[in-house]
Motif scaffolding. Structure first.
Motif, PDB file in Angstrom:
ATOM      1  N   PHE A 105       0.832  -1.200   0.000  1.00 25.64           N
ATOM      2  CA  PHE A 105       0.000   0.000   0.000  1.00 25.64           C
ATOM      3  C   PHE A 105       0.862   1.244   0.000  1.00 25.64           C
ATOM      4  CE2 PHE A 105       0.874  -0.433   4.486  1.00 25.64           C
ATOM      5  CZ  PHE A 105       0.967   0.872   4.949  1.00 25.64           C
ATOM      6  N   GLY A 106       0.250   2.356  -0.448  1.00 19.42           N
ATOM      7  CA  GLY A 106       0.896   3.656  -0.400  1.00 19.42           C
ATOM      8  C   GLY A 106      -0.146   4.753  -0.364  1.00 19.42           C
ATOM      9  N   TYR A 107       0.068   5.722   0.506  1.00 21.65           N
ATOM     10  CA  TYR A 107      -0.771   6.923   0.569  1.00 21.65           C
ATOM     11  C   TYR A 107       0.014   8.054  -0.068  1.00 21.65           C
ATOM     12  CZ  TYR A 107      -3.839   4.752   4.084  1.00 21.65           C
ATOM     13  OH  TYR A 107      -4.723   3.946   4.746  1.00 21.65           O
ATOM     14  N   SER A 108      -0.613   8.770  -1.006  1.00 22.43           N
ATOM     15  CA  SER A 108       0.070   9.865  -1.691  1.00 22.43           C
ATOM     16  C   SER A 108      -0.958  10.851  -2.215  1.00 22.43           C
ATOM     17  CB  SER A 108       0.914   9.328  -2.849  1.00 22.43           C
ATOM     18  OG  SER A 108       0.077   8.739  -3.822  1.00 22.43           O
ATOM     19  N   GLN A 109      -0.464  11.993  -2.637  1.00 25.56           N
ATOM     20  CA  GLN A 109      -1.264  12.964  -3.376  1.00 25.56           C
ATOM     21  C   GLN A 109      -0.285  13.754  -4.226  1.00 25.56           C
ATOM     22  OE1 GLN A 109      -4.391  12.628  -3.483  1.00 25.56           O
ATOM     23  NE2 GLN A 109      -4.911  14.351  -4.741  1.00 25.56           N
ATOM     24  N   GLY A 110      -0.377  13.581  -5.531  1.00 30.71           N
ATOM     25  CA  GLY A 110       0.594  14.214  -6.416  1.00 30.71           C
ATOM     26  C   GLY A 110       1.988  13.677  -6.092  1.00 30.71           C
TER      27      GLY A 110
END
Length: 126
Positions: A105-110
């Motif tokens: 999993f990975g949480y990102s924004q841009g």
């Protein structure tokens, strides 16, 4: 994985604004609403989404989507790069390797990276 969240938070997942999926990946655009109980007391000066909550959400969304029971054997990799603050939109990207029983999993924004990890799942598939 046993559910030890305080009462009222056991099924409190963030709103999903959009999603896209393939056979091996799931991308969810989430809204991290300030009203979620996970922010209470963490921390008084600046509310921050706890890392354990981010991990829990990744496991719950991933296991539900890919058809695994909620049974984590090992956290192989876990990295928190930036704080997730209230009223933030974030993309949660999940992928799995069925043969190895691993969920990534990975949480990102841009270009902003918040957290990532790899989880080995325990029991046989349902």
């Amino acid at each position: 994985m046993t559910d030890h969240a305080p009462l009222g938070q056991r099924s409190q997942l963030p709103p999903v604004l959009s999603q896209a999926a393939t056979a091996t990946t799931l991308e969810l655009q989430l809204f991290i609403d300030a009203s979620l109980g996970y922010f209470e007391g963490h921390f008084p000066e600046q509310a921050v989404l706890p890392g354990v909550t981010q991990l829990d959400w990744a496991i719950r969304f991933g296991c539900r989507h890919f058809g695994y029971p909620l049974d984590v054997a090992t956290l192989e990799v876990l990295k928190f790069q930036q704080l997730l603050l209230p009223d933030t939109q974030v993309k949660l990207t999940l992928s799995h390797d069925r043969a190895k029983r691993k969920l990534t999993f990975g949480y990102s924004q841009g270009e902003q990276r918040y957290a990532s990890g790899r989880i080995a799942l325990g029991s046989a598939e349902a």
